[in-house]
Design a protein around this motif. Structure first.
Motif: not given
Length: 212
Positions: A59-64, A3, A57
């Motif tokens: 994100f990969y699977n909600e991890k920054p 994202d 920002k």
């Protein structure tokens, strides 16, 4: 899966990436197409954490995803950046290049994994040949094998046929297509309409911005 939220980036005074947002879903095969200098390679490097964002920002699977200010070793373990200059060690063999980032603690498992990948890219007969003696197409195949060594979930391919003739370029594109069919998510940047035709979805980029 990935994202990208309102990101911007500047090398000096002129913005290279201007307020870009989009999403890459698991299993997609996307091509970002644009002229040289439009910022598409820089965009891939930002996604991989090689540069620090000015704004926004990722994100990969909600991890920054964070850049070198936050990581001693830039890059993300769950994705792999496939550089357009191959980035091989010329005086190491094909097998050494492919297995470079695997621990020697389990030597037999490492050997089997390297052999498996070289068979996949049809380079097993060159296992003991130094990289400097390979053709451009062969070097790109080795670079693809090395990118897959730790089974990344997302492959970021930067102009994967940019230094190749049409025959070798076609072979590399077919290889990436096969990897997608096996479950890999692929994001490629290119200036070639033909290469983009191998993808499921094409996104256009100009002057640091996504047009569609």
């Amino acid at each position: 899966m990935l994202d990208i939220q309102n990101i911007s980036f500047t090398y000096t005074e002129k913005p290279v990436i201007k307020n870009i947002s989009f999403t890459i879903n698991k299993g997609e095969n996307i091509a970002i197409i644009g002229e040289s200098g439009c910022g598409k390679s820089t965009l891939l490097k930002l996604m991989y954490g090689l540069f620090d964002l000015d704004e926004g920002k990722i994100f990969y699977n909600e991890k920054p995803i964070l850049g070198p200010k936050y990581n001693l070793i830039p890059g993300m373990p769950y994705m792999k950046y496939l550089a357009q200059d191959f980035d091989l060690s010329p005086y190491e063999t094909v097998a050494e290049n492919v297995g470079k980032f695997l621990s020697n603690g389990f030597a037999n498992m490492k050997k089997l994994r390297v052999q498996e990948l070289l068979e996949m890219v049809e380079m097993e007969q060159f296992s003991n040949v130094k990289a400097k003696f390979l053709s451009g197409g062969q070097q790109q195949r080795v670079a693809v094998a090395r990118a897959l060594i730790n089974e990344p979930k997302l492959i970021l391919a930067d102009e994967p046929t940019g230094n190749l003739d049409s025959k070798n370029g076609n072979e590399v594109m077919e290889l990436l297509t096969d990897l997608h069919a096996q479950g890999a998510t692929i994001l490629m940047v290119t200036h070639s309409d033909y290469d983009a035709s191998f993808s499921q979805k094409t996104v256009f980029m100009k002057d640091g911005q996504i047009l569609s």
